[in-house]
Design a protein around this motif. Structure first.
Motif, mmCIF file in Angstrom:
data_model
loop_
_atom_site.group_PDB
_atom_site.id
_atom_site.type_symbol
_atom_site.label_atom_id
_atom_site.label_comp_id
_atom_site.label_asym_id
_atom_site.label_seq_id
_atom_site.Cartn_x
_atom_site.Cartn_y
_atom_site.Cartn_z
ATOM 1 N N GLN A 147 7.397 -7.226 8.720
ATOM 2 C CA GLN A 147 7.939 -6.043 9.373
ATOM 3 C C GLN A 147 8.643 -5.139 8.369
ATOM 4 O O GLN A 147 8.524 -3.906 8.440
ATOM 5 N N LEU A 148 9.355 -5.732 7.416
ATOM 6 C CA LEU A 148 10.023 -4.917 6.411
ATOM 7 C C LEU A 148 9.006 -4.179 5.540
ATOM 8 O O LEU A 148 9.235 -3.025 5.153
ATOM 9 N N VAL A 149 7.883 -4.805 5.248
ATOM 10 C CA VAL A 149 6.797 -4.114 4.534
ATOM 11 C C VAL A 149 6.385 -2.866 5.307
ATOM 12 O O VAL A 149 6.234 -1.770 4.743
ATOM 13 N N ASP A 150 6.211 -3.001 6.621
ATOM 14 C CA ASP A 150 5.840 -1.856 7.460
ATOM 15 C C ASP A 150 6.915 -0.775 7.435
ATOM 16 O O ASP A 150 6.605 0.424 7.379
ATOM 17 N N LEU A 151 8.183 -1.176 7.491
ATOM 18 C CA LEU A 151 9.276 -0.204 7.492
ATOM 19 C C LEU A 151 9.326 0.580 6.184
ATOM 20 O O LEU A 151 9.599 1.791 6.177
ATOM 21 N N LEU A 152 9.035 -0.083 5.078
ATOM 22 C CA LEU A 152 8.994 0.624 3.799
ATOM 23 C C LEU A 152 7.806 1.584 3.766
ATOM 24 O O LEU A 152 7.894 2.683 3.207
ATOM 25 N N GLY A 153 6.702 1.177 4.373
ATOM 26 C CA GLY A 153 5.571 2.096 4.495
ATOM 27 C C GLY A 153 5.926 3.327 5.306
ATOM 28 O O GLY A 153 5.508 4.451 4.979
ATOM 29 N N GLU A 154 6.721 3.156 6.360
ATOM 30 C CA GLU A 154 7.162 4.293 7.160
ATOM 31 C C GLU A 154 8.043 5.234 6.353
ATOM 32 O O GLU A 154 7.956 6.465 6.490
ATOM 33 N N VAL A 155 8.899 4.680 5.497
ATOM 34 C CA VAL A 155 9.729 5.518 4.630
ATOM 35 C C VAL A 155 8.847 6.365 3.724
ATOM 36 O O VAL A 155 9.063 7.574 3.555
ATOM 37 N N ARG A 157 5.653 7.271 4.136
ATOM 38 C CA ARG A 157 4.929 8.294 4.897
ATOM 39 C C ARG A 157 5.845 9.445 5.302
ATOM 40 O O ARG A 157 5.439 10.614 5.284
ATOM 41 N N SER A 158 7.085 9.121 5.671
ATOM 42 C CA SER A 158 8.016 10.155 6.114
ATOM 43 C C SER A 158 8.468 11.056 4.977
ATOM 44 O O SER A 158 9.017 12.135 5.212
ATOM 45 N N PHE A 164 -0.213 4.624 -1.095
ATOM 46 C CA PHE A 164 0.763 3.675 -1.641
ATOM 47 C C PHE A 164 0.267 2.250 -1.448
ATOM 48 O O PHE A 164 -0.642 1.972 -0.658
ATOM 49 N N LEU A 165 0.896 1.348 -2.171
ATOM 50 C CA LEU A 165 0.735 -0.088 -1.954
ATOM 51 C C LEU A 165 2.130 -0.691 -1.977
ATOM 52 O O LEU A 165 2.826 -0.622 -2.997
ATOM 53 N N ASP A 167 4.097 -4.108 -1.892
ATOM 54 C CA ASP A 167 3.827 -5.520 -2.167
ATOM 55 C C ASP A 167 5.155 -6.284 -2.160
ATOM 56 O O ASP A 167 5.960 -6.151 -3.073
ATOM 57 N N GLY A 168 5.382 -7.061 -1.109
ATOM 58 C CA GLY A 168 6.553 -7.923 -1.034
ATOM 59 C C GLY A 168 6.162 -9.347 -1.364
ATOM 60 O O GLY A 168 6.004 -10.173 -0.465
ATOM 61 N N SER A 169 5.970 -9.628 -2.645
ATOM 62 C CA SER A 169 5.566 -10.961 -3.113
ATOM 63 C C SER A 169 4.353 -11.499 -2.376
ATOM 64 O O SER A 169 4.334 -12.629 -1.883
ATOM 65 N N GLY A 170 3.333 -10.659 -2.265
ATOM 66 C CA GLY A 170 2.074 -11.100 -1.675
ATOM 67 C C GLY A 170 1.827 -10.615 -0.270
ATOM 68 O O GLY A 170 0.695 -10.685 0.208
ATOM 69 N N ASP A 171 2.859 -10.136 0.394
ATOM 70 C CA ASP A 171 2.671 -9.496 1.696
ATOM 71 C C ASP A 171 2.533 -8.001 1.445
ATOM 72 O O ASP A 171 3.468 -7.355 0.960
ATOM 73 N N MET A 172 1.376 -7.436 1.770
ATOM 74 C CA MET A 172 1.028 -6.097 1.298
ATOM 75 C C MET A 172 0.629 -5.156 2.420
ATOM 76 O O MET A 172 0.059 -5.573 3.426
ATOM 77 N N LEU A 173 0.902 -3.877 2.193
ATOM 78 C CA LEU A 173 0.423 -2.806 3.063
ATOM 79 C C LEU A 173 -0.151 -1.720 2.168
ATOM 80 O O LEU A 173 0.539 -1.230 1.262
ATOM 81 N N HIS A 174 -1.404 -1.345 2.435
ATOM 82 C CA HIS A 174 -2.081 -0.355 1.600
ATOM 83 C C HIS A 174 -2.405 0.883 2.409
ATOM 84 O O HIS A 174 -2.771 0.814 3.588
ATOM 85 N N ALA A 175 -2.274 2.036 1.763
ATOM 86 C CA ALA A 175 -2.710 3.304 2.343
ATOM 87 C C ALA A 175 -3.285 4.151 1.222
ATOM 88 O O ALA A 175 -2.686 4.271 0.151
ATOM 89 N N GLY A 176 -4.471 4.712 1.451
ATOM 90 C CA GLY A 176 -5.057 5.542 0.409
ATOM 91 C C GLY A 176 -6.563 5.623 0.510
ATOM 92 O O GLY A 176 -7.205 4.948 1.331
ATOM 93 N N THR A 177 -7.124 6.436 -0.358
ATOM 94 C CA THR A 177 -8.568 6.681 -0.341
ATOM 95 C C THR A 177 -9.352 5.509 -0.909
ATOM 96 O O THR A 177 -10.400 5.130 -0.370
#
Length: 290
Positions: A147-155, A157-158, A164-165, A167-177
């Motif tokens: 969830q914290l990975v998602d919250l950082l992604g929201e920051v 985007r806002s 962006f990527l 990476d919280g020690s292997g827990d990842m959220l990616h956005a991009g082309t």
């Protein structure tokens, strides 16, 4: 480094290492907002600090008001608690502390494994409102980092960062082309990989019994019905639209057969058993090494 030409912002938070990669360097104000988000989450949910919001419930019954994003956390936990018949529970903290994974990191059991109290007996949690009828040790580690990975992604985007990527020690959220190729860490040798997976505009999370292990057969993934470490699975990876869901399901795969989870959640997965056998879903777009 997934994108050699990207800028990387690294820091420590909630007891783990973070790296945020973006095409352009992050402005100081954005970096501060990211650090504030991590700090706020830690002050809310960490059972390792006496001044956190949830730690107040370990000292006696009471009611606390959580941030708005707690609703998503509660909904995921409630679903997985139901599906697992209580094996996955936010009350697992007391069982972890009994086995030595406590705020002082004693790493020495104080007694034999013991299950936590049942959610329905001691806890009322609806969205932001959480009431404990007796002292409880909350531990949302099975989904919180995601969830914290998602919250950082929201920051990001806002603040107009569309690529962006996180990476919280292997827990990842990616956005991009362009997608990124991620190595899957070997569960018995962190210096090796058992394969790779392509991550593109989604989340990838992992859970492994070797990540936080101590003593003989002791690690952090416990069965909430017994309080004992789970020995049949050693590592899982999941891909989903959000890191909250991917993180929670990576833990749930230690306790449940994938088919039961796939009936209710949209995700792909890879699981490695203690025998070394790997099973995976048809949609897991990865490559395993032989």
């Amino acid at each position: 480094m997934p994108y050699p030409d990207w800028s990387n912002f690294s820091f420590e938070g909630i007891g783990t290492h973070w790296e945020i990669s973006t095409p352009e360097p992050l402005a100081p104000a954005v970096r501060n907002k990211l650090l504030e988000t991590v700090g706020d989450y830690d002050r809310t949910y960490s059972r390792f600090r006496a001044d956190s919001l949830v730690s107040s419930l370990s000292r006696g019954p009471g009611r606390i008001t959580l941030p708005g994003h707690a609703k998503g956390l509660q909904e995921v936990y409630a679903s997985l608690y139901r599906l697992s018949d209580g094996a996955m529970t936010p009350l697992i903290g007391s069982s972890l502390e009994r086995l030595g994974y406590d705020p002082g990191y004693t790493l020495a059991p104080s007694g034999s494994p013991q299950p936590p109290p049942r959610w329905e007996d001691v806890l009322e949690w609806t969205g932001e409102a959480l009431t404990a009828k007796e002292p409880v040790v909350l531990d949302i580690g099975a989904a919180g980092k995601g969830q914290l990975v998602d919250l950082l992604g929201e920051v990001l985007r806002s603040t107009d960062h569309a690529e962006f990527l996180v990476d919280g020690s292997g827990d990842m959220l990616h956005a991009g082309t362009d997608p990124v190729i991620v190595a899957l860490e070997h569960p018995y040798n962190p210096g090796q990989a058992i394969g790779t997976v392509e991550l593109h505009n989604s989340a990838l999370c992992a859970s492994a019994s070797n990540r936080r292990a101590w003593g003989d057969g002791l690690h952090h993934v416990l069965d909430g019905t017994t309080g004992k470490p789970i020995q049949t699975t050693v590592a899982t990876w999941t891909m989903a639209a959000s890191a909250l869901l991917a993180d929670a399901l990576a833990t749930a795969l230690f306790m449940l057969e994938p088919a039961r989870l796939q009936d209710e959640f949209d995700f792909s997965w890879l699981r490695v058993s203690s025998s070394g056998a790997a099973t995976f879903s048809n949609r897991f777009e990865g490559r395993l090494f032989t």
